[in-house]
Scaffold this active site. Structure first.
Site, PDB file in Angstrom:
ATOM      1  N   ASP A 142       0.965  -1.104   0.097  1.00 12.70           N
ATOM      2  CA  ASP A 142       0.024  -0.013   0.074  1.00 12.70           C
ATOM      3  C   ASP A 142       0.965   1.018   0.070  1.00 12.70           C
ATOM      4  OD1 ASP A 142       0.612   0.290   2.755  1.00 12.70           O
ATOM      5  OD2 ASP A 142      -1.180   1.361   3.042  1.00 12.70           O
ATOM      6  N   GLU A 143       2.151   1.183  -0.201  1.00 14.43           N
ATOM      7  CA  GLU A 143       3.060   2.383  -0.184  1.00 14.43           C
ATOM      8  C   GLU A 143       3.972   2.374  -1.274  1.00 14.43           C
ATOM      9  OE1 GLU A 143       5.283   3.240   3.159  1.00 14.43           O
ATOM     10  OE2 GLU A 143       4.967   1.245   3.927  1.00 14.43           O
TER      11      GLU A 143
HETATM   12  P1  TTP Z   1      -0.059   0.468   6.766  1.00 16.94           P
HETATM   13  O1  TTP Z   1      -0.141   1.585   5.716  1.00 16.94           O
HETATM   14  O2  TTP Z   1       0.918   0.762   7.751  1.00 16.94           O
HETATM   15  O3  TTP Z   1      -1.329   0.730   7.569  1.00 16.94           O
HETATM   16  P2  TTP Z   1      -2.900   1.184   6.943  1.00 16.94           P
HETATM   17  O4  TTP Z   1      -2.533   1.462   5.290  1.00 16.94           O
HETATM   18  O5  TTP Z   1      -3.790   0.031   7.197  1.00 16.94           O
HETATM   19  O6  TTP Z   1      -3.348   2.351   7.656  1.00 16.94           O
HETATM   20  P3  TTP Z   1      -2.781   3.771   7.669  1.00 16.94           P
HETATM   21  O7  TTP Z   1      -1.685   3.790   6.362  1.00 16.94           O
HETATM   22  O8  TTP Z   1      -4.012   4.665   7.421  1.00 16.94           O
HETATM   23  O9  TTP Z   1      -2.209   4.204   8.910  1.00 16.94           O
HETATM   24  O10 TTP Z   1       0.112  -0.756   6.229  1.00 16.94           O
HETATM   25  C1  TTP Z   1      -0.797  -1.172   5.009  1.00 16.94           C
HETATM   26  C2  TTP Z   1      -1.367  -2.606   5.115  1.00 16.94           C
HETATM   27  O11 TTP Z   1      -0.474  -3.718   5.769  1.00 16.94           O
HETATM   28  C3  TTP Z   1      -2.557  -2.621   5.969  1.00 16.94           C
HETATM   29  O12 TTP Z   1      -3.596  -1.978   5.655  1.00 16.94           O
HETATM   30  C4  TTP Z   1      -2.532  -3.913   6.746  1.00 16.94           C
HETATM   31  C5  TTP Z   1      -0.947  -4.593   6.184  1.00 16.94           C
HETATM   32  N1  TTP Z   1      -0.414  -4.491   7.730  1.00 16.94           N
HETATM   33  C6  TTP Z   1      -0.310  -5.881   8.348  1.00 16.94           C
HETATM   34  O13 TTP Z   1      -0.640  -6.774   7.907  1.00 16.94           O
HETATM   35  N2  TTP Z   1       0.267  -5.741   9.643  1.00 16.94           N
HETATM   36  C7  TTP Z   1       0.731  -4.638  10.152  1.00 16.94           C
HETATM   37  O14 TTP Z   1       1.198  -4.594  11.355  1.00 16.94           O
HETATM   38  C8  TTP Z   1       0.666  -3.502   9.530  1.00 16.94           C
HETATM   39  C9  TTP Z   1       1.228  -2.028  10.057  1.00 16.94           C
HETATM   40  C10 TTP Z   1      -0.109  -3.488   8.302  1.00 16.94           C
HETATM   41 MG    MG Z   2      -1.419   2.702   4.686  1.00 15.63          MG
END
Ligand code: TTP
Ligand code: MG
Length: 433
Positions: free
Chosen positions: A103-104
């Site tokens: 997601d990034e």
């Molecule tokens: P993140 O970008 O850290 O989290 P997010 O997108 O859910 O929330 P935001 O960016 O708005 O704070 O992580 C991206 C995806 O990765 C998240 O949707 C689920 C997965 N993930 C896990 O499976 N375990 C974890 O500990 C984290 C942090 C993320």
């Molecule tokens: Mg995210």
């Protein structure tokens, strides 16, 4: 030419996809994670965050804080497809893209702002196109380097769009807690605080990076630079996959030999499957174990013949595991394969007969699982693991990048950056944001 880096990070990624797809989940606390009592939260919607639910929290705790939440099992393959769609949008804005996880991603947009009214307008355009095409909200950060761009994307989440011009960087970061620096995990934060560094400005004021060495080891220069808003790391847009591995930090340390064995079998299965997906075979098999006190050990072996076979991975992992000679309790276990053969091998007519029956079996299983889901057909030991609710915790780790020192034979890891307890590789927990 001014350097501009953009960091795009989807908001509550897994949970937002579920909300997008289910009208009835919209506006409600959605928690995606394992469903067993030992499961943890992978992520949750911002509605759930209002109840104090966070990534990596045990589901038990999440349910205590938010009993009315909607609890869902993750659909990793589906999230990967959505991720690919988003990446293809970003790629149209800049070919210099480095995805960090599903997601990034970083984009180097230096010199591209002229197509828009500047970098901020470009960020807005990407956000809008992602929303219109995929129906999901991204937060976008822009800065003169990777660290400031990543910080910027996090500053106004959700639905953020933030630019940090170089001249504003110092005033902005100096009062932030050291934890906000990219790569500073719980452990290093603790060490820095114990040494009297609470805010980023405290580090910047040091005057000499060597004073950090006792605390940050070989990361001192990077941390010292970051504290001054400096980060020269390039956006690595062309990096080929260097290794494929899975590792898992357990919520409760494991010491039962039967469970440990099951975990090794699981990693062998998972890594072999991912190697086949990428049509890769590797010569080097490495294992990693971490004890409760964070001491980490790696061992590796180079095979003459490259492999992607589950049984080979399992057997070699056992040889290496015995070599380490520890029996636990373990906080983390994992297997990584690297040293890939150059490019996928072209099959000639004659080579066809070379394919072993094991390969045929593995490929057939892959096809069945691709059609019917991973649970459709599974070895007994792994099924038991799945039933016990472990499966969900092991998200496919970033295809990549043995961290510095990670693959060195027999060296217990001391580097402070690697001491961060990982829930998923390449994810920093950001607390209280
Ligand atoms: P993140 O970008 O850290 O989290 P997010 O997108 O859910 O929330 P935001 O960016 O708005 O704070 O992580 C991206 C995806 O990765 C998240 O949707 C689920 C997965 N993930 C896990 O499976 N375990 C974890 O500990 C984290 C942090 C993320
Ligand atoms: Mg995210």
């Amino acid at each position: 030419m001014k350097r501009w880096i953009m960091h795009v990070d989807m908001d509550a990624f897994y949970a937002s996809i579920e909300q997008r797809d289910h009208e009835e989940y919209k506006g409600r606390p959605v928690i995606v994670g394992g469903l067993s009592s030992r499961g943890v939260v992978a992520t949750c919607s911002y509605e759930a965050r209002a109840f104090g639910v966070r990534s990596a929290m045990s589901l038990r705790e999440a349910k205590r804080r938010c009993p009315q939440g909607i609890y869902l099992w993750p659909r990793h393959d589906y999230y990967s497809e959505v991720s690919a769609e988003i990446q293809s949008i970003m790629r149209r804005y800049s070919p210099y893209i480095e995805p960090l996880s599903l997601d990034e991603a970083f984009l180097d947009i230096s010199g591209m702002g002229h197509m828009f009214k500047g970098p901020l307008a470009m960020g807005r355009a990407i956000k809008e196109e992602i929303y219109e095409t995929v129906g999901l909200v991204a937060s976008v950060g822009i800065g003169p380097n990777k660290w400031l761009a990543k910080l910027a994307s996090d500053l106004k989440k959700p639905n953020g769009l933030v630019i940090i011009p170089p001249e504003k960087a110092m005033s902005l970061i100096q009062n932030l807690p050291v934890r906000r620096m990219w790569g500073v995990g719980t452990k290093m934060e603790e060490a820095l605080k114990n040494a009297g560094f609470h805010r980023i400005g405290d580090i910047a004021a040091l005057g000499d990076e060597r004073k950090l060495t006792p605390i940050c080891g070989n990361q001192s220069k990077a941390i010292y630079d970051m504290a001054h808003g400096i980060d020269h790391r390039p956006v690595e847009y062309n990096r080929a996959i260097q290794s494929i591995g899975n590792e898992l930090t357990y919520e409760e340390d494991i010491s039962d030999p039967e469970i440990i064995d099951r975990e090794w079998r699981y990693f062998a299965y998972k890594v072999a499957k991912r190697l086949r997906e990428h049509h890769l075979k590797g010569h080097t098999i490495a294992i990693k174990v971490r004890l409760s006190n964070f001491s980490t050990y790696t061992r590796q072996k180079r095979l003459t013949e490259a492999t992607n076979r589950e049984d080979v991975l399992y057997q070699v992992s056992q040889v290496l595991y015995n070599k380490i000679g520890l029996t636990g309790p373990f906080r983390l276990l994992g297997i990584t394969v690297s040293g890939f053969d150059e490019g996928p091998k072209e099959l000639s007519l004659f080579d066809e007969y070379d394919v072993s029956s094991d390969d045929v079996l593995a490929n057939t299983l892959d096809e069945i699982q691709a059609k019917l889901g991973d649970q459709a057909i599974m070895k007994g030991s792994l099924w038991q693991r799945y039933r016990d609710g472990k499966e969900h915790q092991t998200q496919a780790l970033q295809d990549a990048r043995p961290k510095e020192g990670e693959l060195e034979e027999g060296i217990p890891q001391g580097g402070a950056l690697s001491e961060e307890p990982l829930v998923m590789d390449c994810h920093q927990q950001t607390e209280g944001t």
